[in-house]
Design a protein around this motif. Structure first.
Motif, PDB file in Angstrom:
ATOM      1  N   UNK A 233      77.567  53.314 101.225  1.00  0.00           N
ATOM      2  CA  UNK A 233      77.672  51.877 100.985  1.00  0.00           C
ATOM      3  C   UNK A 233      77.277  51.535  99.550  1.00  0.00           C
ATOM      4  N   UNK A 234      76.218  52.176  99.060  1.00  0.00           N
ATOM      5  CA  UNK A 234      75.793  51.936  97.682  1.00  0.00           C
ATOM      6  C   UNK A 234      76.865  52.412  96.712  1.00  0.00           C
ATOM      7  N   UNK A 235      77.474  53.543  97.025  1.00  0.00           N
ATOM      8  CA  UNK A 235      78.463  54.119  96.107  1.00  0.00           C
ATOM      9  C   UNK A 235      79.672  53.209  95.934  1.00  0.00           C
ATOM     10  N   UNK A 236      79.958  52.333  96.906  1.00  0.00           N
ATOM     11  CA  UNK A 236      81.104  51.431  96.810  1.00  0.00           C
ATOM     12  C   UNK A 236      80.858  50.268  95.864  1.00  0.00           C
ATOM     13  N   UNK A 237      79.605  50.074  95.489  1.00  0.00           N
ATOM     14  CA  UNK A 237      79.271  48.952  94.615  1.00  0.00           C
ATOM     15  C   UNK A 237      79.613  49.281  93.167  1.00  0.00           C
ATOM     16  N   UNK A 238      79.830  48.285  92.335  1.00  0.00           N
ATOM     17  CA  UNK A 238      80.068  48.538  90.907  1.00  0.00           C
ATOM     18  C   UNK A 238      78.886  49.277  90.285  1.00  0.00           C
ATOM     19  N   UNK A 244      71.016  48.740  89.171  1.00  0.00           N
ATOM     20  CA  UNK A 244      69.915  47.831  89.510  1.00  0.00           C
ATOM     21  C   UNK A 244      69.216  48.306  90.783  1.00  0.00           C
ATOM     22  N   UNK A 245      69.996  48.624  91.810  1.00  0.00           N
ATOM     23  CA  UNK A 245      69.404  49.087  93.065  1.00  0.00           C
ATOM     24  C   UNK A 245      68.605  50.368  92.855  1.00  0.00           C
ATOM     25  N   UNK A 246      69.148  51.269  92.041  1.00  0.00           N
ATOM     26  CA  UNK A 246      68.441  52.528  91.779  1.00  0.00           C
ATOM     27  C   UNK A 246      67.121  52.267  91.052  1.00  0.00           C
ATOM     28  N   UNK A 247      67.139  51.364  90.082  1.00  0.00           N
ATOM     29  CA  UNK A 247      65.911  51.061  89.338  1.00  0.00           C
ATOM     30  C   UNK A 247      64.856  50.467  90.265  1.00  0.00           C
ATOM     31  N   UNK A 248      65.264  49.533  91.114  1.00  0.00           N
ATOM     32  CA  UNK A 248      64.314  48.909  92.035  1.00  0.00           C
ATOM     33  C   UNK A 248      63.785  49.931  93.040  1.00  0.00           C
ATOM     34  N   UNK A 249      64.613  50.889  93.426  1.00  0.00           N
ATOM     35  CA  UNK A 249      64.192  51.883  94.423  1.00  0.00           C
ATOM     36  C   UNK A 249      63.056  52.762  93.924  1.00  0.00           C
ATOM     37  N   UNK A 267      72.394  42.321  83.261  1.00  0.00           N
ATOM     38  CA  UNK A 267      72.787  40.941  82.971  1.00  0.00           C
ATOM     39  C   UNK A 267      72.657  40.096  84.236  1.00  0.00           C
ATOM     40  N   UNK A 268      72.574  38.780  84.087  1.00  0.00           N
ATOM     41  CA  UNK A 268      72.345  37.893  85.249  1.00  0.00           C
ATOM     42  C   UNK A 268      73.398  38.038  86.340  1.00  0.00           C
ATOM     43  N   UNK A 269      74.663  38.216  85.942  1.00  0.00           N
ATOM     44  CA  UNK A 269      75.718  38.346  86.959  1.00  0.00           C
ATOM     45  C   UNK A 269      75.514  39.603  87.797  1.00  0.00           C
ATOM     46  N   UNK A 270      75.081  40.680  87.139  1.00  0.00           N
ATOM     47  CA  UNK A 270      74.831  41.928  87.868  1.00  0.00           C
ATOM     48  C   UNK A 270      73.694  41.748  88.868  1.00  0.00           C
ATOM     49  N   UNK A 271      72.650  41.039  88.451  1.00  0.00           N
ATOM     50  CA  UNK A 271      71.536  40.795  89.362  1.00  0.00           C
ATOM     51  C   UNK A 271      71.988  40.001  90.586  1.00  0.00           C
ATOM     52  N   UNK A 272      72.812  38.983  90.353  1.00  0.00           N
ATOM     53  CA  UNK A 272      73.301  38.187  91.476  1.00  0.00           C
ATOM     54  C   UNK A 272      74.171  39.021  92.400  1.00  0.00           C
ATOM     55  N   UNK A 273      74.991  39.888  91.810  1.00  0.00           N
ATOM     56  CA  UNK A 273      75.840  40.751  92.637  1.00  0.00           C
ATOM     57  C   UNK A 273      74.977  41.709  93.465  1.00  0.00           C
ATOM     58  N   UNK A 274      73.887  42.223  92.875  1.00  0.00           N
ATOM     59  CA  UNK A 274      72.990  43.124  93.606  1.00  0.00           C
ATOM     60  C   UNK A 274      72.334  42.390  94.778  1.00  0.00           C
ATOM     61  N   UNK A 275      71.947  41.142  94.553  1.00  0.00           N
ATOM     62  CA  UNK A 275      71.337  40.360  95.636  1.00  0.00           C
ATOM     63  C   UNK A 275      72.352  40.069  96.737  1.00  0.00           C
ATOM     64  N   UNK A 283      61.734  38.274  96.071  1.00  0.00           N
ATOM     65  CA  UNK A 283      60.466  37.743  96.559  1.00  0.00           C
ATOM     66  C   UNK A 283      59.766  37.086  95.380  1.00  0.00           C
ATOM     67  N   UNK A 284      59.964  35.810  95.216  1.00  0.00           N
ATOM     68  CA  UNK A 284      59.393  35.136  94.059  1.00  0.00           C
ATOM     69  C   UNK A 284      60.029  35.640  92.782  1.00  0.00           C
ATOM     70  N   UNK A 285      59.238  36.187  91.890  1.00  0.00           N
ATOM     71  CA  UNK A 285      59.737  36.715  90.627  1.00  0.00           C
ATOM     72  C   UNK A 285      59.923  38.227  90.667  1.00  0.00           C
ATOM     73  N   UNK A 286      60.077  38.778  91.854  1.00  0.00           N
ATOM     74  CA  UNK A 286      60.207  40.232  91.977  1.00  0.00           C
ATOM     75  C   UNK A 286      61.332  40.576  92.940  1.00  0.00           C
ATOM     76  N   UNK A 287      61.772  41.816  92.863  1.00  0.00           N
ATOM     77  CA  UNK A 287      62.868  42.319  93.695  1.00  0.00           C
ATOM     78  C   UNK A 287      62.387  43.495  94.532  1.00  0.00           C
ATOM     79  N   UNK A 288      62.981  43.627  95.701  1.00  0.00           N
ATOM     80  CA  UNK A 288      62.622  44.714  96.598  1.00  0.00           C
ATOM     81  C   UNK A 288      63.864  45.115  97.400  1.00  0.00           C
ATOM     82  N   UNK A 289      64.025  46.407  97.661  1.00  0.00           N
ATOM     83  CA  UNK A 289      65.096  46.843  98.557  1.00  0.00           C
ATOM     84  C   UNK A 289      64.842  46.260  99.937  1.00  0.00           C
TER      85      UNK A 289
END
Length: 861
Positions: A233-238, A244-249, A267-275, A283-289
């Motif tokens: 599923x992750x591999x299908x993402x851009x 981003x997901x790998x960095x957060x992991x 970039x902001x668009x990438x972050x929104x796509x990851x969410x 979670x507030x100002x932080x991200x979590x898998x």
């Protein structure tokens, strides 16, 4: 798709009922246990969504760091905490005001509160202390404390066990989330428009796995492993979203947006796509898998790429002033050896100061993995510190290895005084490893070397004290006192509080069981006060242990309860597992002596499952458990005891707070082997003991009397109940034992009296659950031609494959259905307290660790 809506309704209703009771000021605790992916967090989200108005919700999570920072989950709650409480949490200031302020928050009269701490199996020691404190007081508040945890992460020695055991069962609900059934998985597949074939087998019914498998592209068959489905599923993402997901992991804690931005510049668009991917949440100002399983699977998939990414995170976090524990985590994963060697000792010292000795030991071990980066003096210091932390948490072999490593460093440097210091500490560790002779050899070597390099100095005096302790542990109190007396002149000349407390401890313990026992207890109380005042936690814990042992052998059972409870709380709050286990063993024996046989047996069985017992504890526990199993009449106990007693290897060292010889005599009598009991008694009489010899001789005389042998004139210093018994005054002897709070000895005394007294003994033994003694007394009454005796114990149990009574079978069936004590009480029309006793008795009879283990063991048989 919400697997929570399937097969989680009952758990959700239990939680909602607890929330409803907050309006009546009935606080409580809910323990939600389940493996990763079973929906603990989803259950709580559903609860929060259904909360009534006017109720507050505070939540925080523990993290799987190598050494979590103190009060980690409370950091998540900072914005909602009162200013003073928030300041204490931010500064990691663990003191009485922190405990008081948190309790005040829970007791506030205005609004009920749900306080959630997730993943407490990863909790730091300070958090466990807080949970222990509020968990015992939450019933008197308007708060519901909800803890989530994984049984698979909590071994027998995990400190969380002590926290959970201390919760009030009357106000605590234990919820266990099980995997989804095949029907539930099939329903989820139907809702997703997918074929359910093989889905339950592939997922094991884990809701997270199920949803991930159903989110993977259809066709091509099901992936062999859920991990593959997730990564597919992750591999299908851009690519930018994957990055981003790998960095957060890579961050076991929620990763701050500014840290992510500084390290990887998404970039902001990438972050929104990851969410929007459904795998990431903010979670507030932080991200979590979205799930820990996703995080760990993704992090592990990075292979060699992970090191450079960890290095980037380390650089940014160091600039941002992140906690030492986070920096060490990323430095180790990045292979930044210099940073690990520089930071791990600092983080370890910080953890030790917060009484998180397990984390401290792990962090010191990280630094010691890189000896090529350490000067000999620094390596020796780290090895000593690591050994000290290991010793406190009962990791005895690791402590010995690090002390030996420090000794090698000092040998290379030619530092004779430091060598002597290592040898005298190693001497004591050898006793803890069950090798007292080796300990005496090392102490002798230390004293000889220090007599030349440091004549009359502190290290020489401490080595003398260590030798005194070893002689004491070898049951030679006079030689122990002699060694202490050699050291005292040097110690009195200075103001060394550690040495003073050490000396008082050893000298006081040496007097226990002798005619100077009262003086010894006073010295131990002084040792405890000095050690606590000066902050020498290990010596204080030793004093607690010695005082508890003294109370046990003097039959001061009320004092024992108080001392053991206070000592265990002191040790658990400081990760002093070595002494906590010592105290729990003495506490269990006190429960047995006072008639709480099931409680004592369950406690001993629980201790035996621990993986962190030292060799001495590991050797003593089978004797204690085997003896209790024999007294309780457990199936196979006689054969198991015989095998244990016939090993031909005595306990080494011989414990002074219980007597294996007296246990063997009673075991032979309970088994009907009076000949062996007489033989053992005669052998023991010919072997005087340096301590408790008078009391022991009195007990041996009582056994000779009980076995029909002649006994000479009793010593007037012998315990009064024994003198009464030898004079044929069974009722007076029984009254004496009752005054001491010893119901088993009372019943055995009555068993030597007239018919009415023997019938009374039979009733008392039955009430205690003393099956073996009851059987013996019943046989003697029948042999005397007496009739009208009450029905024998466990008539049905003699036919049951597991030796269970019909009631115990009913309880076992209810446990296998996952019913709570309250639900079992309703089914059986009994009080909840009665059910608790039935469950405890069942666990003890099966030798199980807990109710789930009891069901498993019964199924295996």
């Amino acid at each position: 798709m919400h697997p929570l809506l399937l097969e989680r309704e009952k758990a959700l209703q239990v939680l909602r009922d607890q929330v409803d009771r907050l309006a009546q000021e009935e606080g409580g605790c809910a323990l939600v246990e389940g493996d990763a992916g079973l929906g603990k967090t989803s259950l709580l989200r559903a609860l929060r969504a259904r909360l009534p108005a006017g109720l507050d919700w505070l939540s925080g999570a523990c993290e799987p760091l190598l050494a979590p920072p103190p009060l980690a989950p409370w950091l998540d709650m900072l914005p909602a905490l009162p200013p003073r409480l928030a300041g204490a949490v931010r500064a990691a200031r663990v003191d009485a005001s922190l405990f008081a302020d948190l309790l005040s928050l829970l007791q506030r009269p205005t609004r009920p509160l749900v306080l959630v701490v997730e993943d407490v199996h990863w909790a730091d020691s300070a958090t466990l202390d807080l949970l222990r404190f509020i968990g015992r007081r939450v019933a008197g508040t308007r708060a519901l404390l909800v803890l989530t945890w994984r049984e698979s992460e909590v071994g027998p020695a995990h400190p969380l066990r002590g926290v959970l055991a201390g919760l009030d069962p009357a106000t605590t609900q234990r919820l266990r989330l099980d995997p989804l059934s095949a029907d539930a998985v099939g329903e989820l597949a139907r809702l997703a428009g997918r074929d359910a074939t093989g889905l339950h087998a592939a997922s094991g019914g884990n809701p997270f796995y199920v949803t991930q498998l159903l989110s993977a592209p259809p066709g091509g068959g099901l992936p062999a492993q859920v991990r593959d489905a997730l990564l597919t599923r992750v591999a299908r993402l851009p690519a930018p979203v994957r990055e981003v997901l790998e960095a957060v992991s890579l961050s076991p804690v929620a990763l701050e947006l500014d840290t992510l931005q500084a390290a990887f510049s998404p970039d902001p668009d990438t972050l929104q796509a990851a969410l929007r991917s459904g795998l990431l949440r903010q979670e507030g100002d932080a991200l979590r898998l979205e799930h820990e399983l996703a995080r760990s699977a993704l992090a592990e998939s990075l292979g060699t790429r992970a090191a450079s990414m960890h290095a980037a995170l380390f650089d940014v976090l160091e600039q941002q002033g992140a906690s030492l524990s986070r920096l060490v985590h990323h430095a180790e994963a990045a292979g930044l050896t210099a940073a690990v060697v520089r930071l791990a000792p600092l983080a370890a010292a910080q953890a030790a100061a917060a009484r998180a000795h397990r984390q401290a030991a792990s962090l010191y071990a990280l630094a010691l993995r890189h000896p090529e980066r350490l000067a000999p003096v620094a390596e020796a210091a780290l090895a000593e510190a690591h050994a000290d932390e290991c010793l406190l948490v009962n990791a005895i072999d690791e402590a010995m290895a690090s002390r030996a490593r420090a000794l090698e460093c000092h040998l290379a440097q030619g530092d004779v005084v430091a060598q002597g210091r290592q040898l005298r500490v190693m001497a004591r560790i050898e006793w803890l490893r069950g090798r007292p002779e080796a300990g005496v050899h090392l102490a002798t070597e230390a004293i000889a070397g220090l007599a030349e390099a440091d004549p009359g100095g502190r290290e020489w005096a401490m080595a003398c004290l260590t030798m005194g302790q070893l002689q004491l542990l070898a049951d030679d109190p006079m030689r122990a006192v002699d060694w202490v007396d050699r050291a005292l002149p040097r110690l009195r000349a200075g103001s060394d509080r550690e040495a003073e407390a050490y000396a008082l401890n050893t000298a006081g313990a040496a007097r226990l069981g002798t005619e100077h026992e009262a003086e010894g207890v006073a010295m131990l109380e002084r040792a405890l006060a000095v050690a606590q005042e000066a902050g020498h936690e290990e010596i204080a814990a030793r004093a607690w242990t010695n005082l508890a042992a003294a109370a046990l052998v003097q039959c001061r059972l009320g004092d024992l309860d108080r001392l053991a409870a206070a000592g265990i709380a002191y040790c658990r709050a400081r990760d002093l597992e070595l002494f906590a286990i010592h105290l729990e063993m003495r506490q269990a024996l006190g429960w047995v002596a006072s008639g709480r046989w099931v409680d004592g047996a369950v406690a001993l069985d629980a201790l035996a499952t621990r993986a962190d017992l030292n060799p001495v504890q590991r050797e003593q526990l089978p004797w204690l458990r085997g003896f209790m199993a024999l007294r309780l009449g457990r199936p196979g106990a006689v054969a198991a005891w015989r095998a244990l007693a016939e090993q031909g290897r005595p306990l080494n060292p011989v414990p002074w707070y219980f007597d294996p010889t007296l246990m063997r005599i009673e075991a032979a009598w309970l088994s009907g082997n009076d000949g062996l009991a007489r033989e053992l008694t005669d052998q023991a009489i010919a072997e005087p003991l340096p301590r408790r010899d008078g009391w022991r001789r009195a007990e041996l005389a009582l056994w000779r009397h009980r076995l029909g042998q002649s006994v000479g004139e009793p010593d007037p210093r012998w315990p009064e109940p024994i003198r009464h018994m030898l004079a044929g005054r069974a009722a007076a002897a029984a009254a004496g034992w009752a005054a001491l709070g010893l119901p088993y000895a009372q019943a055995l005394a009555l068993a030597g009296g007239d018919e009415a007294e023997r019938r009374d003994a039979l009733r008392r033994l039955h009430a205690l659950g003393a099956v073996a003694a009851e059987r013996r007394v019943r046989a003697s009454l029948r042999a005397a031609g007496l009739t009208g005796l009450p029905r024998g114990p466990y008539a049905h149990a003699q036919r049951d494959a597991l030796g269970l009574t019909p009631r115990q079978r009913e309880v076992l069936q209810a446990l296998s259905e996952g019913l709570s004590n309250r639900a079992i009480a309703l089914r059986l029309h009994r009080s909840e307290r009665t059910v608790e006793q039935h469950v405890a008795a069942l666990i003890a009879k099966l030798g199980a660790r807990d109710r789930h283990d009891a069901v498993r063991r019964a199924a295996e048989n």
